[in-house]
Enzyme design. Structure first.
Site, PDB file in Angstrom:
ATOM      1  N   ASP A   1     -45.400 -30.236 -55.086  1.00  0.00           N
ATOM      2  CA  ASP A   1     -46.207 -30.851 -55.998  1.00  0.00           C
ATOM      3  C   ASP A   1     -45.736 -30.540 -57.379  1.00  0.00           C
ATOM      4  O   ASP A   1     -45.104 -29.765 -57.940  1.00  0.00           O
ATOM      5  CB  ASP A   1     -47.826 -29.839 -55.638  1.00  0.00           C
ATOM      6  CG  ASP A   1     -48.856 -31.017 -56.132  1.00  0.00           C
ATOM      7  OD1 ASP A   1     -48.549 -32.279 -56.676  1.00  0.00           O
ATOM      8  OD2 ASP A   1     -49.912 -30.063 -56.438  1.00  0.00           O
TER       9      ASP A   1
ATOM     10  N   ASN B   1     -53.117 -39.225 -49.139  1.00  0.00           N
ATOM     11  CA  ASN B   1     -51.898 -39.921 -49.793  1.00  0.00           C
ATOM     12  C   ASN B   1     -51.828 -41.146 -50.396  1.00  0.00           C
ATOM     13  O   ASN B   1     -51.428 -42.145 -51.117  1.00  0.00           O
ATOM     14  CB  ASN B   1     -50.397 -39.591 -50.395  1.00  0.00           C
ATOM     15  CG  ASN B   1     -50.761 -38.105 -50.747  1.00  0.00           C
ATOM     16  OD1 ASN B   1     -49.591 -36.919 -50.436  1.00  0.00           O
ATOM     17  ND2 ASN B   1     -51.684 -37.449 -51.880  1.00  0.00           N
TER      18      ASN B   1
ATOM     19  N   TRP C   1     -44.196 -33.797 -63.467  1.00  0.00           N
ATOM     20  CA  TRP C   1     -43.048 -33.533 -63.929  1.00  0.00           C
ATOM     21  C   TRP C   1     -42.540 -34.829 -64.708  1.00  0.00           C
ATOM     22  O   TRP C   1     -41.901 -35.017 -65.545  1.00  0.00           O
ATOM     23  CB  TRP C   1     -42.043 -33.387 -62.530  1.00  0.00           C
ATOM     24  CG  TRP C   1     -40.155 -33.064 -63.128  1.00  0.00           C
ATOM     25  CD1 TRP C   1     -39.729 -32.143 -63.419  1.00  0.00           C
ATOM     26  CD2 TRP C   1     -39.644 -33.741 -63.183  1.00  0.00           C
ATOM     27  NE1 TRP C   1     -38.268 -32.456 -63.796  1.00  0.00           N
ATOM     28  CE2 TRP C   1     -38.059 -33.451 -63.548  1.00  0.00           C
ATOM     29  CE3 TRP C   1     -39.167 -35.391 -63.090  1.00  0.00           C
ATOM     30  CZ2 TRP C   1     -36.724 -34.336 -63.533  1.00  0.00           C
ATOM     31  CZ3 TRP C   1     -37.963 -36.433 -63.350  1.00  0.00           C
ATOM     32  CH2 TRP C   1     -36.603 -34.971 -63.126  1.00  0.00           C
TER      33      TRP C   1
END
Ligand code: IPE
Ligand code: IPE
Ligand code: MG
Length: 238
Positions: A24, A72, A29
């Site tokens: 995850d 998702n 990021w």
């Protein structure tokens, strides 16, 4: 290889056979670097290769990674497409380098909504790597723990059974025949399981780290393993 400052790593066999990662934090990021989320997924895929090599070096026999959940699909289409593209590229690479790397690949999940081309490629990779014993990479793709349990239940019902025990039920899951995960690591600070390996994790140890997956390092992996080895897995006993 250095291991906690020592030259030789401890023998993990029997103590840490199967490690799983909830990879995850790719999006965060990227956001942190002013990049599109897709760049985070690319960096995450790159880091997977590094962490996988480290796990093999440490004599771990099985790694399961959560690549795409049944939930998702709620993401924007272009992000989903990019994740599928990265995965498809990775499968190509595994197929190309199979003789050199010699590890087995299994895909865990419901393949029905995936493109015909991807399903075909998955079949090819699984078949062409089935001969490699010693190290297995499981990629959880369109995977959901509840979906997996229900599909096992429905398969068992369709076979006409009246009653099942733990062994029969375990065998009907995507992970049938595999050892349960010993340790499940989730990166990026979230302390939830997000529908991952619900049945299989009954006695798994968990480790949660703040680092987002693309920057998760081998050093952090080693620290987690060191901590794991100190734990007393009682399985309900004393
Ligand atoms: C994990 O990273 C990869 C997938 C779920 C496919 P995320 O994309 O969830 O990254 P964050 O949680 O938004 O940072
Ligand atoms: C879990 O991450 C799924 C994968 C890593 C593939 P998510 O980012 O989808 O989980 P939530 O939404 O934070 O629970
Ligand atoms: Mg996330």
């Amino acid at each position: 290889m250095k291991w906690f400052g020592k030259k030789t790593p401890p023998d993990l066999s029997g103590r840490l056979t199967h490690i799983a990662f909830i990879m995850d934090g790719n999006g965060r990021w990227a956001k942190h670097r002013g990049l599109p989320r897709e760049a985070g997924h690319a960096a995450g895929a790159k880091n997977l290769r590094k962490i996988l090599t480290a796990c093999r070096d440490r004599n771990i026999h099985m790694v399961t990674v959560y690549a795409f959940s049944t939930e998702n699909w709620r993401r924007p289409a272009h992000e989903v497409e990019e994740i599928m593209r990265l995965l498809s590229d990775y499968l190509d690479e595994i197929l190309r380098d199979r003789e050199k790397n010699r590890f087995r690949v299994r895909i865990l999940g419901d393949l029905t909504p995936l493109s015909e081309e991807l399903v075909w490629k998955i079949g090819d990779v699984e078949e062409q790597t089935a001969q490699y014993e010693g190290f297995t990479l499981n990629i959880a793709l369109n995977y959901g723990g509840r979906q997996e349990i229900l599909s096992a239940v429905n398969r068992l019902l369709a076979s006409g059974v009246q009653e099942v025990d733990e062994a029969t039920f375990s065998a009907a899951l995507y992970t049938g025949g595999m050892p349960d995960p010993d340790l499940i690591v989730r990166t990026s600070g979230e302390t939830r399981v997000s529908n991952f390996l619900l049945w299989q994790a009954a006695y798994a140890e968990y480790a949660f780290v703040k680092t987002p997956w693309p920057s998760f390092s081998v050093r952090e992996l080693d620290a987690i393993i060191e901590d794991y080895l100190k734990r007393n897995r009682r399985y309900g006993g004393l």
